[in-house]
Design a protein around this motif. Structure first.
Motif, PDB file in Angstrom:
ATOM      1  N   THR A 130      40.455  37.808  36.448  1.00  0.00           N
ATOM      2  CA  THR A 130      40.531  38.288  35.076  1.00  0.00           C
ATOM      3  C   THR A 130      41.999  38.569  34.768  1.00  0.00           C
ATOM      4  O   THR A 130      42.779  38.890  35.666  1.00  0.00           O
ATOM      5  N   ASN A 181      44.910  40.008  31.484  1.00  0.00           N
ATOM      6  CA  ASN A 181      45.176  40.571  30.160  1.00  0.00           C
ATOM      7  C   ASN A 181      46.676  40.718  29.985  1.00  0.00           C
ATOM      8  O   ASN A 181      47.433  40.579  30.940  1.00  0.00           O
ATOM      9  N   ASP A 236      39.555  29.859  32.114  1.00  0.00           N
ATOM     10  CA  ASP A 236      38.474  28.974  32.513  1.00  0.00           C
ATOM     11  C   ASP A 236      38.114  29.322  33.952  1.00  0.00           C
ATOM     12  O   ASP A 236      38.834  28.980  34.875  1.00  0.00           O
ATOM     13  N   THR A 237      37.015  30.043  34.128  1.00  0.00           N
ATOM     14  CA  THR A 237      36.650  30.526  35.456  1.00  0.00           C
ATOM     15  C   THR A 237      35.547  29.696  36.110  1.00  0.00           C
ATOM     16  O   THR A 237      34.869  30.166  37.015  1.00  0.00           O
ATOM     17  N   THR A 282      41.118  34.880  27.984  1.00  0.00           N
ATOM     18  CA  THR A 282      39.987  34.097  28.454  1.00  0.00           C
ATOM     19  C   THR A 282      40.502  32.965  29.329  1.00  0.00           C
ATOM     20  O   THR A 282      41.205  32.080  28.855  1.00  0.00           O
TER      21      THR A 282
END
Length: 153
Positions: A107, A109, A96-97, A94
């Protein structure tokens, strides 16, 4: 002495006007071509700058994902690695977008794998973390991947 008039006649104003129009059209065409080339260079430069920004965002997003994976693997105030976070499964990160951070449009991962030592007792356990990030907008999609290896000692 009387001189004979030269057989060469001076060009008329109409003929000079015709060549001036041809020269003016030629100059306009050349200047137009130069202007089009400069506009094309400027557009390509802006596109390259946009790509560089998104490539940097993707790299830093992947780097952040690898840092988060290391924190999950080696928790603060713990003496050993938390191997439950290193299962070979891909974990989303996650970021902070919000629009005031550099991660909007990104994004990320990571995947953690345990690398078995050659001899079980004498060498520390090694871990391989592969983090991947993708950043995109309407015209550009950039992807960066980082691999980190860590050991328990």
């Amino acid at each position: 002495m009387h001189h004979k008039a030269s057989s060469v006649t001076k060009p008329s104003l109409q003929k000079q006007g015709g060549s001036a129009i041809v020269l003016a059209i030629f100059v306009i065409v050349i200047i137009s071509m130069l202007g089009a080339a400069l506009v094309s260079l400027q557009r390509d430069g802006a596109k390259g700058a946009s790509y560089e920004v998104y490539a940097s965002r993707a790299y830093l997003s992947a780097y952040s994902a690898s840092e988060l994976a290391l924190v999950a693997l080696f928790p603060i105030n713990s003496t050993s690695a938390d191997t439950t976070t290193c299962t070979g499964v891909e974990f989303p990160v996650t970021l902070d977008t919000s629009s005031d951070t550099g991660f909007h449009g990104c994004t990320a991962n990571y995947q953690c794998q345990i690398l078995s030592p050659i001899s079980s007792a004498s060498l520390p356990t090694r871990y391989k973390i592969i983090s991947t990030a993708v950043c995109e907008n309407a015209q550009t999609v950039t992807r960066r991947q980082i691999m980190v290896e860590a050991s328990s000692q």
